[in-house]
Each structure stands twice: as structure tokens, then as C-alpha cells.
Design a protein around this motif. Structure first.
Motif, PDB file in Angstrom:
ATOM      1  N   ILE A  43       0.854  -1.190   0.000  1.00  0.00           N
ATOM      2  CA  ILE A  43       0.000   0.000   0.000  1.00  0.00           C
ATOM      3  C   ILE A  43       0.885   1.232   0.000  1.00  0.00           C
ATOM      4  N   ARG A  44       0.733   2.036  -1.011  1.00  0.00           N
ATOM      5  CA  ARG A  44       1.556   3.226  -1.157  1.00  0.00           C
ATOM      6  C   ARG A  44       0.990   4.351  -0.299  1.00  0.00           C
ATOM      7  N   THR A  45       1.843   5.012   0.464  1.00  0.00           N
ATOM      8  CA  THR A  45       1.383   6.134   1.279  1.00  0.00           C
ATOM      9  C   THR A  45       1.309   7.386   0.420  1.00  0.00           C
ATOM     10  N   VAL A  46       0.527   8.378   0.899  1.00  0.00           N
ATOM     11  CA  VAL A  46       0.364   9.619   0.133  1.00  0.00           C
ATOM     12  C   VAL A  46       1.700  10.329  -0.006  1.00  0.00           C
ATOM     13  N   GLY A  47       2.355  10.588   1.133  1.00  0.00           N
ATOM     14  CA  GLY A  47       3.740  11.048   1.107  1.00  0.00           C
ATOM     15  C   GLY A  47       4.032  12.355   0.402  1.00  0.00           C
ATOM     16  N   VAL A  48       3.064  13.302   0.351  1.00  0.00           N
ATOM     17  CA  VAL A  48       3.376  14.594  -0.247  1.00  0.00           C
ATOM     18  C   VAL A  48       3.507  15.680   0.813  1.00  0.00           C
ATOM     19  N   GLY A  49       3.271  15.332   2.072  1.00  0.00           N
ATOM     20  CA  GLY A  49       3.317  16.319   3.136  1.00  0.00           C
ATOM     21  C   GLY A  49       4.732  16.610   3.575  1.00  0.00           C
ATOM     22  N   GLU A  50       5.476  17.295   2.745  1.00  0.00           N
ATOM     23  CA  GLU A  50       6.898  17.506   3.018  1.00  0.00           C
ATOM     24  C   GLU A  50       7.196  18.850   3.663  1.00  0.00           C
ATOM     25  N   ALA A  51       6.177  19.632   3.974  1.00  0.00           N
ATOM     26  CA  ALA A  51       6.386  20.924   4.626  1.00  0.00           C
ATOM     27  C   ALA A  51       5.661  20.929   5.956  1.00  0.00           C
ATOM     28  N   THR A  52       6.240  21.594   6.951  1.00  0.00           N
ATOM     29  CA  THR A  52       5.706  21.565   8.298  1.00  0.00           C
ATOM     30  C   THR A  52       5.592  22.974   8.857  1.00  0.00           C
ATOM     31  N   ILE A  53       5.097  23.066  10.092  1.00  0.00           N
ATOM     32  CA  ILE A  53       5.038  24.329  10.825  1.00  0.00           C
ATOM     33  C   ILE A  53       5.820  24.151  12.119  1.00  0.00           C
ATOM     34  N   PRO A  54       6.147  25.245  12.832  1.00  0.00           N
ATOM     35  CA  PRO A  54       7.100  25.145  13.947  1.00  0.00           C
ATOM     36  C   PRO A  54       6.717  24.181  15.061  1.00  0.00           C
ATOM     37  N   GLN A  55       5.445  23.824  15.191  1.00  0.00           N
ATOM     38  CA  GLN A  55       5.047  22.918  16.263  1.00  0.00           C
ATOM     39  C   GLN A  55       5.741  21.563  16.177  1.00  0.00           C
ATOM     40  N   ILE A  56       6.241  21.190  14.995  1.00  0.00           N
ATOM     41  CA  ILE A  56       6.925  19.905  14.873  1.00  0.00           C
ATOM     42  C   ILE A  56       8.189  19.861  15.736  1.00  0.00           C
ATOM     43  N   ARG A  57       8.742  21.013  16.050  1.00  0.00           N
ATOM     44  CA  ARG A  57       9.931  21.035  16.892  1.00  0.00           C
ATOM     45  C   ARG A  57       9.615  20.561  18.313  1.00  0.00           C
ATOM     46  N   ARG A  58       8.365  20.779  18.740  1.00  0.00           N
ATOM     47  CA  ARG A  58       7.961  20.278  20.058  1.00  0.00           C
ATOM     48  C   ARG A  58       7.944  18.754  20.058  1.00  0.00           C
ATOM     49  N   LEU A  59       7.445  18.168  18.965  1.00  0.00           N
ATOM     50  CA  LEU A  59       7.449  16.709  18.857  1.00  0.00           C
ATOM     51  C   LEU A  59       8.877  16.187  18.891  1.00  0.00           C
ATOM     52  N   ASN A  60       9.761  16.805  18.128  1.00  0.00           N
ATOM     53  CA  ASN A  60      11.152  16.363  18.098  1.00  0.00           C
ATOM     54  C   ASN A  60      11.803  16.454  19.479  1.00  0.00           C
ATOM     55  N   MET A  61      11.496  17.550  20.180  1.00  0.00           N
ATOM     56  CA  MET A  61      12.066  17.719  21.520  1.00  0.00           C
ATOM     57  C   MET A  61      11.502  16.682  22.486  1.00  0.00           C
ATOM     58  N   MET A  62      10.199  16.408  22.387  1.00  0.00           N
ATOM     59  CA  MET A  62       9.588  15.411  23.265  1.00  0.00           C
ATOM     60  C   MET A  62      10.201  14.032  23.042  1.00  0.00           C
ATOM     61  N   LEU A  63      10.483  13.708  21.775  1.00  0.00           N
ATOM     62  CA  LEU A  63      11.093  12.422  21.467  1.00  0.00           C
ATOM     63  C   LEU A  63      12.588  12.397  21.796  1.00  0.00           C
ATOM     64  N   GLY A  64      13.157  13.584  21.989  1.00  0.00           N
ATOM     65  CA  GLY A  64      14.586  13.658  22.280  1.00  0.00           C
ATOM     66  C   GLY A  64      15.454  13.518  21.049  1.00  0.00           C
ATOM     67  N   LEU A  65      14.922  13.918  19.893  1.00  0.00           N
ATOM     68  CA  LEU A  65      15.672  13.798  18.646  1.00  0.00           C
ATOM     69  C   LEU A  65      16.718  14.893  18.530  1.00  0.00           C
TER      70      LEU A  65
END
Length: 501
Positions: A43-65
Motif C-alpha cells: 500500500i503506497r502512502t500519500v507522502g506529499v506532506g513535506e512541509a511543516t510548521i514550527p510545532q513539529i519542533r515540540r514533537l522532536n524535543m519530546m522524542l529527544g531527537l
């Protein structure tokens, strides 16, 4: 009553939604909870969502990336905002940046001082006072703490990245934290005859998987939430009429811009997302006003480099599930709704929904009050984002095509109409607590698309003409000095997070 903790979580579907969910849950939930993810390479994923907004940095910080490792592994770049071309009118352009414009003074937002100066003929372009806009214009980027402090604060930024590589990166993280991945196609979903809850899913291989909590990350299919549980989909096409897209990658071009481009065409708009190794492109359109063939032709005619793959068509309906959480199933990602990629909110909604689910994480009783609250807050966020997107289409002077005449003259939600009226009358934005977009975002899009306030707050008159001139001049100088210290976007990536060949 004794509490019965959730013991097993089953995530149906991978891609960005599935692996964000798996990564967050594996990081934050007790190790006693077994998390399994089922996906199929077929099953092929949509995979076009290549742009984000600053809130993704909170996710990265929570995961410790590690941020630089994350950008390197996803062949990413940095994003300061989105440039909108031909939206308010053909030939017009503005950037919705992630940062504030100017600085507040004496508790009064900057736009009121700008409006006063504009009325007196002392100022014109709002973005003259935007640190982010002028960094974009110069093609420069770095976290400002690396080049020295400024009274305007740092640069607020997000990322562009390869969505397939991002899912792979999160999968590695999740599996390292105990998530079990099962390869397979789901052929059947079994419901409990008494409660209507999902009891198990059956794979094509004959395997059966049971769980207490099911997370539907199966994309537009909504295999569990829609297919098995029959939760209706609320169609918002009357406000967001685009329902098709054609996506195609092309070779990287320089300079490497630190922002996304969204260029309006006759029956939709085109995105341009710069990555380290290529540029992502797509044309979002409404098939009621053009054809897929014409949209593809328009897309290919407006690329700035040779393509590296064939154009890929996508179909969608803007809207949301009537309920995002029903029984023992929570929909996340495209199975929960779709608000098109205009403001890069799809990945944010995934992480926001997962965050809210973790805050309201149930036990086996699945308390109805918990489910109602989840559906309320998630539904409210969808509505607020919807209004912000509708603003782009509705607030336009374009009447050169049937599509834009429809958008300009359509009825819009009362919540948006009132917000626009307030800004036009007083230059004021009243932001709701659950609104993803800050005052600065609403101001930039309204001004950029032609909403001209007829008044400013009287507190702006506390400054004399000379004081106002000095204040605006000082903001201008601070921005000049800050931008001059920044490296180019490409230089910063080369120095810190360049991907391997």
C-alpha cells in the motif's frame, strides 16, 4: 470500580501518521503497554506532506531527537514561512512567516503603530518590519542564538523533508523503543456483538490481532473508523473546493530557499518545497473547474528544473470525521480528516491528535466523557484551521476565472466572517485559545490578501510623530543587523546537517 489499564494498542497503517503515533506512544506510555503497528509495503502512502510548521519542533524535543541529525537523515531544509503568489490579486505576493512582524511597544501590538504610520504616509510595506521576511528575501538562515541575540527574539522555523525518509526515521526510533511492526494486509475487522467495539483484525496471511485500543492510520480509506465502525465524514468542499492534486518531484535548483512557495493558478494552486536532494512540486485543484490533464500541464509548465519522476494524481475530499474517536478506535491522520496542504497543517494535526490522545489516554472502560472531550477539542482545532484556510481563498480581488469568482463570492463560516470584520474595523485580531495560528499569522494573511483596516487602536497616538518615526527606524535597523549576520540557507546546511550522497 477498579481501574483496568490498557494493555495492548494496535496501530493500523504506517506512513507519517502511523509512525508518529508509534514513536510518541512508545516514548511516553508505560512499557507494560504492548504497541504493535500493522502496515503493508504493497500500500503506497500519500507522502506529499513535506512541509511543516514550527510545532513539529515540540514533537522532536519530546522524542529527544537531535535536530541536525533529523534534518540530515530526512534530507531536509529549513522553513521560515510560505510565499503566496497571485492570491489576493494576480501579480501580488506576500509571505506568511512564522514570526511576529515588528515588536510590541507598551503592551500594544505592532500593527497599530504600522497602521498609524501608514495612514500618515510614513510606512508602506508591513513586511519591511519582518525579520523573517527579510531573511527569506536574502536566502539566509540560522537559529539566531548562533549569531547573537536580538531584541526581536530568534527565528521561528519549521522544516521541509522527504516524508518517506521521515517515516523510516521514526520507524527506527519506535522499534528501538519496543514497537512491534507486522507486515500484512488487513482483510477483515471483527466487532464485539454486544458493545460494537473492535475486537480484532484479520490479516490476509490468516493471522488475527486483538487489542484494547485501535488507532486508525489507514489514510483516506478509514478502514476502521469509517469502514468497520461507519463513522460519517463531514464534507467541507463548499468552503474548500479543491479536491484533486498532481504531484511531481524535480531536480534541486539554487539558491536553496528557506521557505515554501504557493502560487495560485486558474483553478487552484501550486506548491514548491525545496529539499537538499530535490524539489517537491504539486498542483492542488478543483475538478469542477478544470481537468486533471490541464492541471498536469499547468504544473509541468511552471517547474524550474527537469522532473525526476512521473506526475502522480491524488484525490481527496476536504472535511473531517463526525467523530474522531468512536468506541475503542481513534482516527489519526488522513483517516480523521483532510484540510489540504495550503498551510502545511497535516503533520501538525497528526502530532496534535496524538498529544491529545495521550493527555486523555483511556482505560478499558473507555469513559464516554473522555471520548466526548477528545472529539470536542479536536473538532474545534479542525474548524479553526479550516477558517484560516478559507480566508486565503475568499479574501481575494481575483475574478478572472470561474474558480476565483466562486471563492470570492462564496458564503463563509460566521466565525471567519466575524474575525475579518473585526480586523477591518479596528486592526485587531481576537484569537481563540485553541487556535493553532497566532495573531501574527492572521494579520499577515489578511493584510497580504487585501484586508485594509479602517482604524488603529488609539493607544498608538501616545507617541509623537518623531517618536513613531524613531521606533519604526529602530526596528528596521535591528532587522538589518540581524540578517547581515546570518549565513545563507545552503551554507548553514552544509556546515551542520548536509545529507550524504
Amino acid at each position: 470500580m477498579a481501574r483496568q489499564p490498557i494493555e495492548r494498542v494496535l496501530i493500523v497503517g504506517g506512513g507519517t501518521a502511523g509512525w508518529i503515533t508509534a514513536a510518541a506512544m512508545s516514548k511516553l506510555l508505560p512499557k507494560s503497554i504492548k504497541i504493535e503497528l500493522i502496515e503493508s509495503d504493497a500500500i503506497r502512502t500519500v507522502g506529499v506532506g513535506e512541509a511543516t510548521i514550527p510545532q513539529i519542533r515540540r514533537l522532536n524535543m519530546m522524542l529527544g531527537l537531535d535536530e541536525m541529525e533529523f534534518v540530515r537523515e530526512t534530507k531536509g531544509t529549513f522553513k521560515l514561512g510560505i510565499e503566496f503568489n497571485n492570491w489576493g490579486g494576480k501579480g501580488e505576493s506576500y509571505i506568511h512567516t512564522f514570526g511576529d512582524v515588528g515588536m510590541p511597544l507598551a503592551s500594544l501590538p505592532f500593527q497599530h503603530y504600522w497602521l498609524r504610520a501608514k495612514e500618515a504616509g510614513q510606512a508602506d510595506d508591513l513586511w519591511q518590519y519582518s525579520l523573517h521576511r527579510r531573511a527569506c528575501d536574502a536566502g539566509r538562515f540560522a537559529p539566531l542564538e548562533r549569531v547573537g541575540r536580538t531584541p526581536m527574539g530568534g527565528l521561528s522555523y519549521a522544516f521541509h523533508f522527504d516524508a518517506g525518509l521521515y517515516a523510516r526515521y521514526l520507524r527506527k526510533f519506535a522499534e528501538a523503543h519496543g514497537v512491534t511492526r507486522t507486515e500484512g494486509l488487513i482483510e477483515d475487522v471483527a466487532l464485539d456483538s454486544e458493545t460494537g467495539f473492535i475486537r480484532s483484525v484479520s490479516l490476509k496471511s490468516g493471522e488475527v490481532r486483538e487489542a484494547d485500543l485501535f488507532i486508525d492510520c489507514s489514510g483516506f480509506r478509514g478502514l476502521l473508523i469509517g469502514g468497520a465502525l461507519g463513522v460519517d465524514y463531514v464534507d467541507w468542499s463548499k468552503w474548500l473546493p479543491c479536491n484533486r492534486a498532481v504531484a511531481v518531484p524535480c531536480e534541486r535548483t539554487d539558491p536553496l530557499l528557506p521557505y515554501t512557495k504557493a502560487t495560485a493558478h486558474d483553478a487552484g494552486w501550486q506548491w514548491r518545497i525545496p529539499l537538499q536532494h530535490r524539489t517537491g512540486n504539486g498542483h492542488v485543484f478543483c475538478d469542477g473547474f478544470t481537468t486533471e490533464e490541464a492541471a498536469t500541464e499547468t504544473l509541468l509548465a511552471h517547474l524550474d528544473a527537469p522532473t525526476t519522476a512521473d506526475p502522480r494524481p491524488l484525490r481527496f475530499t476536504t472535511g473531517r470525521r463526525k467523530d474522531f474517536w468512536h468506541k475503542n478506535c481513534v482516527s489519526v491522520g488522513l483517516s480523521s480528516g483532510f484540510l489540504e496542504p495550503l498551510e502545511s497543517t497535516s503533520i501538525h494535526l497528526i502530532q496534535s491528535n496524538v498529544s491529545r490522545l495521550l493527555e486523555l489516554f483511556p482505560d478499558k472502560s473507555f469513559n464516554p466523557a473522555t471520548i466526548r472531550e477528545y472529539n470536542r477539542v479536536v473538532g474545534k482545532e479542525y474548524e479553526l484551521i479550516r477558517d484560516f484556510l478559507v480566508l486565503h481563498y475568499h479574501q481575494t480581488e481575483r475574478e478572472d476565472t470561474e474558480f476565483w469568482r466562486y471563492c470570492k463570492n462564496m458564503d463563509v463560516p460566521d466565525s471567519l466572517r466575524e474575525k475579518m470584520a473585526l480586523f477591518e474595523e479596528s486592526g485587531t485580531i481576537y484569537r481563540e485559545a485553541d487556535d493553532l495560528f497566532r495573531d501574527s499569522s492572521w494579520i499577515q494573511v489578511m493584510v497580504g490578501q487585501g484586508v485594509a483596516p479602517t482604524a488603529y487602536h488609539p493607544m498608538a497616538d501616545r507617541l509623537s510623530d518623531d517618536q513613531l518615526k524613531d521606533f519604526l527606524g529602530n526596528v528596521d535597523r535591528i532587522i538589518d543587523q540581524a540578517v547581515a549576520k546570518l549565513p545563507t540557507h545552503a551554507e548553514f546546511i552544509d556546515q551542520t546537517c548536509a545529507a550524504g550522497a
